[in-house]
Design a protein around this motif. Structure first.
Motif, mmCIF file in Angstrom:
data_model
loop_
_atom_site.group_PDB
_atom_site.id
_atom_site.type_symbol
_atom_site.label_atom_id
_atom_site.label_comp_id
_atom_site.label_asym_id
_atom_site.label_seq_id
_atom_site.Cartn_x
_atom_site.Cartn_y
_atom_site.Cartn_z
ATOM 1 N N SER A 46 0.820 -1.201 0.000
ATOM 2 C CA SER A 46 0.000 0.000 0.000
ATOM 3 C C SER A 46 0.858 1.256 0.000
ATOM 4 C CB SER A 46 -0.910 0.029 1.221
ATOM 5 O OG SER A 46 -1.909 -0.931 1.071
ATOM 6 N N ASN A 49 1.755 1.893 -3.414
ATOM 7 C CA ASN A 49 0.621 2.408 -4.199
ATOM 8 C C ASN A 49 0.404 3.891 -3.942
ATOM 9 O OD1 ASN A 49 -1.260 -0.619 -3.567
ATOM 10 N ND2 ASN A 49 -0.066 -0.094 -5.379
ATOM 11 N N VAL A 243 -4.709 -1.086 3.580
ATOM 12 C CA VAL A 243 -4.872 -1.897 2.365
ATOM 13 C C VAL A 243 -5.926 -1.259 1.452
ATOM 14 C CG1 VAL A 243 -5.757 -4.128 1.511
ATOM 15 C CG2 VAL A 243 -4.087 -4.065 3.385
ATOM 16 N N GLY A 246 -4.474 1.839 -0.184
ATOM 17 C CA GLY A 246 -3.579 1.473 -1.289
ATOM 18 C C GLY A 246 -4.360 1.091 -2.536
ATOM 19 N N LYS A 247 -5.430 0.309 -2.323
ATOM 20 C CA LYS A 247 -6.248 -0.112 -3.464
ATOM 21 C C LYS A 247 -6.901 1.106 -4.128
ATOM 22 C CE LYS A 247 -8.037 -3.160 -6.194
ATOM 23 N NZ LYS A 247 -7.188 -4.054 -7.024
#
Ligand SMILES: *Cc1c(COP(=O)(O)O)cnc(C)c1O
Length: 388
Positions: A46, A49, A243, A246-247
Motif C-alpha cells: 500500500s 501504491n 490496504v 492502497g487499493k
C-alpha cells in the motif's frame, strides 16, 4: 451529490480489505511470526501504491488517521523542529479548519501566521506570497484544491517560489489527490496531506508525505509510543484501512484520465444550467477548479426552502463541517461574497458512481425548483420590479 464531504468505498476497495480483518489480522509491527510479516507485506504494498499515485518514494509516506492528523503533524511538527530557524508560517484565508485551527493553536505559543488573501475566484497572489516570505519564515502551507469552492491553487508555482526562497512547502491536497494529477517532484512539494475517504477509500486513514531528500525535511512526533512510522506517528497500524487506501490509489492511477474527462463534462453541464438563471453566481474559478465541484450562490432565495423541496438530493450548503452554524462560510466571505449570498450557497459534488442520468435529473430539478420558488416568492418579485 456530496462527494466532496466523503465518497462511498469502491466495492473493489472493500474486497481488497476484507481478508485483513479476520484472516490476515496480524500486527504489522510483529516481526517474529508469519501473521506480522503478512500484515507488514500488505502495508508495504500500500505504501508503494500511495507513493506511486503522487510520484514519491514509499519511504516518505507516513500513514495517519486522515488529513486532519496529517495537517496537524505537518504544521506542528515543522514549527517545533525548525523553531531555531524561525517562527513564521504563511497560509491563506480559505484553508480547511484543520489548517487554520492548527495555526491558531501555534499562535498562542508564539508562532506568527500570515493569512494570504484570495481574489474573487479564491486564488492567492504569487507576488503577495513572495513578499510575505521573510528570514523567519519556516513553512508555507497552501491547499491544493478548496473543499468548498473547488479552486485549484497554482501549486507548482508556489512550490517553485518556496524552493527558491529556501522555505518548506506543505499542501493539504485532500481534495485533489486521487482525482487529478499531483506530483511531489514536479510541484516541489515538501509535505502533503492525503485522505483515503475523499477518493473511494475507507474513512479514518490517510497519509502525510514527508520529503526525505532534496531537501531532507524533519517533523517532530506528535504522538508518542511504539515508534511506528519512523517514530513520527506511533500506534498499531490500521492494516485493513491501509490496504483499502492502497487499493483506492491503484484504482485512481488506472482510472483518473477517463474520470477527469467525464467529470469536467458533467460539472460544466450543471454550471452552465445554473448560471444561466438570473441572480445565480458561480463561486470559485470556472476552469481552475476541481473536476467534480459546483458551488453557486443563489440570490433572492431561501436556501432552506430549496433543500426542503429536494429531499431526494443530497447537497451541501457551506462546508460539511460548518453547516450547523449560521455564519456564512469563511471561504465565501474570503472571496468577497456578501453575507446574504454567502448564506445562500449550494455545493454540488459528485464522483465515480454518479451517472449522467443522475446529473441530468439533479440539473433539471435544481433549475425547476429555483424557478418555482422564485415565482412564489414576494421578495423575489418585488426585487425584480425594483420595489425593494
Ligand atoms: C476532508 C478534508 C480534510 C479532513 O480530512 P479527514 O481525513 O476527514 O480528517 C482536510 N482538508 C480538506 C481540504 C478536506 O477536504
Amino acid at each position: 451529490m456530496d462527494y466532496n464531504a466523503t465518497t462511498p468505498v469502491d466495492p473493489r476497495v472493500l474486497e481488497a480489505m476484507i481478508p485483513y480483518f479476520c484472516d490476515i489480522f496480524g500486527n504489522a509491527s510483529s516481526a517474529n511470526h508469519k501473521y506480522g510479516w503478512e500484515a507488514e507485506e500488505a502495508v508495504s504494498r500500500s505504501r508503494r501504491n500511495v507513493a506511486d499515485l503522487i510520484g514519491a518514494s514509499p519511504k516518505d509516506i507516513i500513514f495517519t488517521a486522515g488529513s486532519t492528523e496529517a495537517n496537524n503533524i505537518a504544521i506542528k511538527g515543522v514549527a517545533e523542529v525548525y523553531a531555531e530557524k524561525g517562527n513564521h508560517i504563511i497560509t491563506c484565508t480559505t484553508e480547511h479548519k484543520a489548517i487554520i485551527e492548527t495555526c491558531q493553536c501555534l499562535e498562542s505559543k508564539g508562532v506568527e501566521t500570515t493569512y494570504l488573501n484570495v481574489d474573487e475566484f479564491g486564488l492567492i497572489d504569487l507576488d503577495e506570497l513572495k513578499n510575505a516570505i521573510n528570514d523567519r519564515t519556516i513553512l508555507v502551507t497552501i491547499m491544493a484544491a478548496n473543499n468548498e469552492i473547488g479552486t485549484l491553487q497554482p501549486v507548482e508555482e508556489i512550490g517553485k517560489i518556496c524552493r527558491e526562497k529556501g522555505v518548506l512547502f506543505h499542501t493539504d491536497a485532500t481534495q485533489s489527490v486521487g482525482k487529478i494529477p499531483v506530483n511531489v517532484e514536479s510541484m516541489n512539494i515538501d509535505l502533503m496531506s492525503i485522505s483515503a475517504h475523499k477518493f473511494y477509500g475507507p474513512k479514518g486513514v490517510g497519509a502525510l508525505y514527508v520529503r526525505s531528500k532534496n531537501p531532507r525535511v524533519k517533523v517532530s512526533k506528535q504522538t508518542h509510543g511504539g515508534s511506528q512510522e519512523k517514530g513520527i506517528r506511533s500506534g498499531t497500524l490500521n492494516v485493513p484501512g491501509i490496504v483499502g487506501f492502497g487499493k483506492a490509489c491503484e484504482l485512481s492511477i488506472a482510472e483518473m484520465e477517463i474520470e477527469v474527462k467525464k467529470h469536467i463534462k458533467y460539472r460544466d453541464k450543471i454550471i452552465d444550467a445554473l448560471t444561466k438563471l438570473e441572480n445565480v453566481y458561480l463561486n470559485g474559478h470556472s476552469s481552475k477548479r476541481l473536476t467534480n465541484n459546483i458551488n453557486v450562490s443563489i440570490g433572492l432565495l431561501d436556501i432552506d426552502l430549496l433543500l426542503g423541496e429536494m429531499k431526494d438530493i443530497a447537497v451541501s450548503t457551506g462546508s460539511a463541517c460548518t453547516s450547523a452554524s449560521m455564519a456564512p462560510s469563511h471561504v465565501l466571505t474570503a472571496i468577497g461574497r456578501s453575507d446574504e449570498l454567502g448564506r445562500s450557497s449550494l455545493r454540488v459534488s459528485f464522483g465515480r458512481f454518479t451517472t449522467e442520468e443522475e446529473i441530468d435529473y439533479v440539473t433539471e430539478k435544481l433549475v425547476a425548483t429555483i424557478n418555482k420558488l422564485r415565482k412564489e416568492s414576494p421578495v423575489y418579485n418585488m426585487a425584480k420590479e425594483g420595489i425593494i
